[in-house]
Design an enzyme around this catalytic site. Structure first.
Site, mmCIF file in Angstrom:
data_model
loop_
_atom_site.group_PDB
_atom_site.id
_atom_site.type_symbol
_atom_site.label_atom_id
_atom_site.label_comp_id
_atom_site.label_asym_id
_atom_site.label_seq_id
_atom_site.Cartn_x
_atom_site.Cartn_y
_atom_site.Cartn_z
ATOM 1 N N PHE A 1 77.053 -87.722 -33.689
ATOM 2 C CA PHE A 1 76.505 -86.420 -34.089
ATOM 3 C C PHE A 1 76.909 -85.947 -35.478
ATOM 4 C CE2 PHE A 1 75.778 -85.670 -29.505
ATOM 5 C CZ PHE A 1 74.453 -85.235 -29.562
ATOM 6 N N ASP A 2 77.772 -86.638 -36.201
ATOM 7 C CA ASP A 2 78.142 -86.157 -37.531
ATOM 8 C C ASP A 2 78.427 -87.327 -38.470
ATOM 9 O OD1 ASP A 2 78.497 -84.128 -39.404
ATOM 10 O OD2 ASP A 2 80.613 -83.857 -38.928
ATOM 11 N N LEU A 3 77.542 -88.329 -38.430
ATOM 12 C CA LEU A 3 77.712 -89.508 -39.274
ATOM 13 C C LEU A 3 77.294 -89.168 -40.699
ATOM 14 C CD1 LEU A 3 78.468 -92.492 -39.282
ATOM 15 C CD2 LEU A 3 76.088 -93.021 -38.774
#
Length: 175
Positions: A18-20
């Protein structure tokens, strides 16, 4: 490639990051001839069981997939990470932050309406361009999986090693 392998592993364990983004990729330069990249910051990660996005938006705006922003469904797949990876490929290529001079509202609207993606420089290798653009496809079902991404990056890397020295593309030069 290391980041793609790491994401392939996470997805094989049903974990959505979710936060690459490049800020969440750590590079070990202990051996300068073979830097090692690791995926980090799992603060927003969730185990995928028909992943429900609750408690607001997850991620960092320029790297967020349209399905996370449009509010049409609160069920998402691991393909949100693939979208982000496409933006990461652009970051690696350009050394820039996507949409750095834009207001949040314009970014959200452009991503949701599928009218905003980072501009691909003319020097970009065609295979790299194709992979980036497929990763940030509006329809999650059209985005490649991480096993496919890893395979394609491995093929691109092998091709760059066998290419005669004078024919290196700008993509290889900017990596």
């Amino acid at each position: 490639m290391d980041a793609a392998f790491g994401m392939e592993y996470l997805h094989s364990r049903n974990i959505v990051h979710f936060d690459l983004k490049c800020d969440n990729l750590l590079v070990n330069l202990k051996d300068p001839s073979r830097p090692i990249c690791k995926v980090a910051d799992f603060g927003l990660s969730k185990i995928k069981r028909n992943t429900l996005v609750t408690g607001g938006v997850r991620g960092t705006l320029p790297w967020m997939a349209p399905e996370l922003l449009n509010g049409g469904s609160n069920k998402v797949s691991e393909k949100v990470d693939v979208f982000s990876f496409g933006i990461v490929l652009w970051e690696i290529l350009t050394g820039e932050e996507p949409y750095a001079n834009m207001h949040y509202g314009a970014i959200i609207g452009g991503i949701v309406n599928n009218t905003l993606r980072p501009p691909v420089p003319s020097f970009c290798d065609p295979e790299w361009r194709l992979l980036m653009e497929q990763c940030w496809a509006p329809d999650p079902m059209l985005r490649p999986s991480f096993p496919e991404i890893a395979r394609r990056l491995r093929t691109m890397s092998a091709a760059s090693i066998t290419r005669p020295q004078g024919l290196a593309t700008q993509t290889q030069l900017s990596k």
